[in-house]
Write a protein that holds these residues in place. Structure first.
Motif, PDB file in Angstrom:
ATOM      1  N   ALA A  74       0.835  -1.209   0.000  1.00 52.26           N
ATOM      2  CA  ALA A  74       0.000   0.000   0.000  1.00 52.26           C
ATOM      3  C   ALA A  74       0.868   1.256   0.000  1.00 52.26           C
ATOM      4  CB  ALA A  74      -0.929  -0.009   1.208  1.00 52.26           C
ATOM      5  N   ALA A  75       1.969   1.221   0.755  1.00 46.96           N
ATOM      6  CA  ALA A  75       2.862   2.374   0.799  1.00 46.96           C
ATOM      7  C   ALA A  75       3.517   2.616  -0.556  1.00 46.96           C
ATOM      8  CB  ALA A  75       3.929   2.171   1.871  1.00 46.96           C
ATOM      9  N   LEU A  76       3.930   1.543  -1.227  1.00 39.38           N
ATOM     10  CA  LEU A  76       4.539   1.694  -2.544  1.00 39.38           C
ATOM     11  C   LEU A  76       3.520   2.214  -3.555  1.00 39.38           C
ATOM     12  CD1 LEU A  76       7.090   1.348  -4.202  1.00 39.38           C
ATOM     13  CD2 LEU A  76       6.483  -1.048  -4.563  1.00 39.38           C
ATOM     14  N   ALA A  77       2.294   1.712  -3.465  1.00 39.20           N
ATOM     15  CA  ALA A  77       1.233   2.186  -4.358  1.00 39.20           C
ATOM     16  C   ALA A  77       0.946   3.668  -4.113  1.00 39.20           C
ATOM     17  CB  ALA A  77      -0.033   1.364  -4.147  1.00 39.20           C
ATOM     18  N   GLU A  78       0.966   4.078  -2.849  1.00 35.68           N
ATOM     19  CA  GLU A  78       0.718   5.481  -2.511  1.00 35.68           C
ATOM     20  C   GLU A  78       1.788   6.383  -3.112  1.00 35.68           C
ATOM     21  OE1 GLU A  78      -0.115   8.205   1.488  1.00 35.68           O
ATOM     22  OE2 GLU A  78       1.050   6.338   1.644  1.00 35.68           O
ATOM     23  N   ARG A  79       3.015   5.947  -3.074  1.00 33.41           N
ATOM     24  CA  ARG A  79       4.103   6.751  -3.649  1.00 33.41           C
ATOM     25  C   ARG A  79       4.010   6.809  -5.171  1.00 33.41           C
ATOM     26  NH1 ARG A  79       4.863   5.416   1.142  1.00 33.41           N
ATOM     27  NH2 ARG A  79       6.411   6.332   2.536  1.00 33.41           N
ATOM     28  N   ALA A  80       3.627   5.720  -5.795  1.00 29.55           N
ATOM     29  CA  ALA A  80       3.462   5.737  -7.245  1.00 29.55           C
ATOM     30  C   ALA A  80       2.401   6.742  -7.654  1.00 29.55           C
ATOM     31  CB  ALA A  80       3.090   4.338  -7.741  1.00 29.55           C
ATOM     32  N   THR A  81       1.300   6.772  -6.905  1.00 22.68           N
ATOM     33  CA  THR A  81       0.212   7.707  -7.214  1.00 22.68           C
ATOM     34  C   THR A  81       0.633   9.142  -6.948  1.00 22.68           C
ATOM     35  OG1 THR A  81      -1.454   6.025  -6.718  1.00 22.68           O
ATOM     36  CG2 THR A  81      -2.165   8.326  -6.675  1.00 22.68           C
ATOM     37  N   ALA A  82       1.282   9.389  -5.803  1.00 22.94           N
ATOM     38  CA  ALA A  82       1.686  10.746  -5.440  1.00 22.94           C
ATOM     39  C   ALA A  82       2.690  11.323  -6.425  1.00 22.94           C
ATOM     40  CB  ALA A  82       2.262  10.756  -4.033  1.00 22.94           C
ATOM     41  N   LEU A  83       3.537  10.470  -6.973  1.00 17.90           N
ATOM     42  CA  LEU A  83       4.573  10.927  -7.904  1.00 17.90           C
ATOM     43  C   LEU A  83       4.112  10.867  -9.355  1.00 17.90           C
ATOM     44  CD1 LEU A  83       7.596   9.121  -6.217  1.00 17.90           C
ATOM     45  CD2 LEU A  83       7.160  11.587  -6.224  1.00 17.90           C
ATOM     46  N   ASP A  84       2.896  10.385  -9.582  1.00 14.26           N
ATOM     47  CA  ASP A  84       2.373  10.208 -10.940  1.00 14.26           C
ATOM     48  C   ASP A  84       3.359   9.393 -11.772  1.00 14.26           C
ATOM     49  OD1 ASP A  84       0.524  10.457 -13.010  1.00 14.26           O
ATOM     50  OD2 ASP A  84       1.402  12.332 -13.738  1.00 14.26           O
ATOM     51  N   ALA A  85       3.842   8.304 -11.179  1.00 16.45           N
ATOM     52  CA  ALA A  85       4.890   7.498 -11.803  1.00 16.45           C
ATOM     53  C   ALA A  85       4.314   6.580 -12.875  1.00 16.45           C
ATOM     54  CB  ALA A  85       5.593   6.664 -10.738  1.00 16.45           C
ATOM     55  N   PRO A  86       5.056   6.352 -13.959  1.00 17.05           N
ATOM     56  CA  PRO A  86       4.586   5.436 -14.999  1.00 17.05           C
ATOM     57  C   PRO A  86       4.771   3.968 -14.627  1.00 17.05           C
ATOM     58  CG  PRO A  86       6.719   6.323 -15.611  1.00 17.05           C
ATOM     59  CD  PRO A  86       6.312   7.033 -14.354  1.00 17.05           C
ATOM     60  N   LEU A  87       5.625   3.699 -13.634  1.00 16.77           N
ATOM     61  CA  LEU A  87       5.859   2.341 -13.150  1.00 16.77           C
ATOM     62  C   LEU A  87       6.543   2.433 -11.807  1.00 16.77           C
ATOM     63  CD1 LEU A  87       8.912   0.594 -14.855  1.00 16.77           C
ATOM     64  CD2 LEU A  87       8.577   3.067 -14.855  1.00 16.77           C
ATOM     65  N   VAL A  88       6.633   1.287 -11.103  1.00 14.49           N
ATOM     66  CA  VAL A  88       7.433   1.192  -9.895  1.00 14.49           C
ATOM     67  C   VAL A  88       8.389   0.020 -10.061  1.00 14.49           C
ATOM     68  CG1 VAL A  88       5.671   2.187  -8.399  1.00 14.49           C
ATOM     69  CG2 VAL A  88       5.759  -0.278  -8.715  1.00 14.49           C
ATOM     70  N   THR A  89       9.483   0.052  -9.297  1.00 18.86           N
ATOM     71  CA  THR A  89      10.466  -1.020  -9.410  1.00 18.86           C
ATOM     72  C   THR A  89      10.837  -1.539  -8.035  1.00 18.86           C
ATOM     73  OG1 THR A  89      12.303   0.569  -9.463  1.00 18.86           O
ATOM     74  CG2 THR A  89      11.372  -0.114 -11.575  1.00 18.86           C
ATOM     75  N   GLU A  90      11.289  -2.775  -8.019  1.00 21.79           N
ATOM     76  CA  GLU A  90      11.769  -3.435  -6.802  1.00 21.79           C
ATOM     77  C   GLU A  90      12.879  -4.390  -7.202  1.00 21.79           C
ATOM     78  OE1 GLU A  90      12.239  -4.536  -3.841  1.00 21.79           O
ATOM     79  OE2 GLU A  90      11.037  -3.304  -2.512  1.00 21.79           O
ATOM     80  N   HIS A  91      13.366  -5.147  -6.225  1.00 19.53           N
ATOM     81  CA  HIS A  91      14.491  -6.048  -6.462  1.00 19.53           C
ATOM     82  C   HIS A  91      14.037  -7.502  -6.439  1.00 19.53           C
ATOM     83  CE1 HIS A  91      16.366  -2.340  -5.005  1.00 19.53           C
ATOM     84  NE2 HIS A  91      17.408  -2.699  -5.734  1.00 19.53           N
ATOM     85  N   LEU A  92      14.684  -8.299  -7.248  1.00 18.93           N
ATOM     86  CA  LEU A  92      14.447  -9.728  -7.234  1.00 18.93           C
ATOM     87  C   LEU A  92      15.345 -10.307  -6.137  1.00 18.93           C
ATOM     88  CD1 LEU A  92      14.207 -11.910 -10.442  1.00 18.93           C
ATOM     89  CD2 LEU A  92      14.597 -12.810  -8.141  1.00 18.93           C
ATOM     90  N   ALA A  93      14.816 -10.272  -4.903  1.00 22.06           N
ATOM     91  CA  ALA A  93      15.618 -10.628  -3.743  1.00 22.06           C
ATOM     92  C   ALA A  93      14.697 -10.924  -2.572  1.00 22.06           C
ATOM     93  CB  ALA A  93      16.554  -9.469  -3.380  1.00 22.06           C
ATOM     94  N   PHE A  94      15.290 -11.489  -1.524  1.00 21.68           N
ATOM     95  CA  PHE A  94      14.561 -11.524  -0.264  1.00 21.68           C
ATOM     96  C   PHE A  94      15.373 -10.783   0.781  1.00 21.68           C
ATOM     97  CE2 PHE A  94      17.075 -15.412   0.343  1.00 21.68           C
ATOM     98  CZ  PHE A  94      17.363 -15.401   1.699  1.00 21.68           C
TER      99      PHE A  94
END
Length: 280
Positions: A74-94
């Motif tokens: 939810a926090a990542l989604a909130e930042r994507a919306t607030a920044l009007d981002a075209p995508l979000v990224t993360e790492h293939l990791a644990f």
């Protein structure tokens, strides 16, 4: 896939330098380091100038055995919306393990740890990725990491592992060429072989970063200038696909703006050289 152009990782320590750099089309911010309701003035001003901002997460741990935490998503989604981002990224990791279903408390690694390249681990990862995709308002891209070690009994190469992940989930890829170089020096993995197996059409953008070799070990420091071997891996990638975006990362020992501009110029030269070669 959206064309991003040439970008740089936004850090508050070099906010003034980034604002003055010519030809910066977009920036990437560490998602956990920004608050949607209180963006730094320098970052807000970039957005007002029309600069695209992409949030880059470091804490989801999609490669772990547990399902993604709803609050982190939810926090990542909130930042994507607030920044009007075209995508979000993360790492293939644990990044964590333990918890109620185990005999130990939750433990945070404080580092991006490699996912075992096995069929079972791929099944878990695919389900976690689908959950994340459903929770996010924009497409997700996952980054290959610089791994400190390899798990025993691995069944797939990195390229094949990423390819099957894309086939099964439709997730996009953030390919870090510096991490491919790191794994070449430290683990003997061939960057060209990995790139040959990748579905390059799934690449959302590319990371380029500096590092240093000490006693035969490559340290992916993000605190040193980009080296020619890393640019050579970028050239290998660009020989296979024209990436929608290429971004310079720097996280410590920040240089003057002129040095950053020089590194961006070197990156552009590789990308443009590949384009001219393809058109010839």
């Amino acid at each position: 896939m959206r064309h991003l152009g040439t970008g740089i990782g936004w850090r508050p320590e070099i906010a003034a330098e980034i604002a003055a750099l010519p030809g910066v089309d977009w920036v990437e911010v560490v998602a956990e380091n920004v608050c949607p309701g209180h963006l730094p003035d320098a970052l807000r001003e970039l957005r007002e100038r029309g600069t695209t901002v992409v949030p880059h997460g470091v804490s989801l741990g999609l490669g772990g055995a547990d399902r993604p935490d709803a609050g982190r998503l939810a926090a990542l989604a909130e930042r994507a919306t607030a920044l009007d981002a075209p995508l979000v990224t993360e790492h293939l990791a644990f990044v964590r393990a333990g918890g109620p279903l185990t005999a130990s408390p939750v433990m945070e690694a404080g580092h991006l740890l490699p996912v075992p390249r096995t069929r079972d681990a791929l099944d878990v990862l695919c389900e976690n990725v689908r959950i994340a995709q459903d929770a996010l308002p924009v497409p997700l891209a996952l980054e290959n990491i610089a791994a400190l070690f390899a798990w025993p009994g691995e069944e797939l190469t990195e390229g094949r592992f990423l390819s099957e992940l894309v086939e099964r989930t439709g997730v996009r890829l953030l390919i870090d060429v510096a991490n491919l170089h790191t794994n070449h020096v430290n683990r003997g993995e061939d960057p060209a072989a990995a790139l040959d197996e990748l579905p390059v059409e799934a690449i959302a953008y590319v990371h380029v970063a500096g590092g240093v070799e000490r006693d035969g070990v490559w340290h992916d420091s993000h605190a040193h200038p980009v080296t020619q071997p890393v640019l050579d891996v970028l050239a290998e990638l660009c020989a296979r696909v024209d990436p929608p975006g290429v971004l310079l990362e720097r996280d410590d020992d920040f240089p003057e703006g002129a040095a950053l501009a020089g590194e961006l110029d070197a990156i552009r030269a590789v990308v443009e050289g590949a384009r001219h070669g393809a058109a010839a």
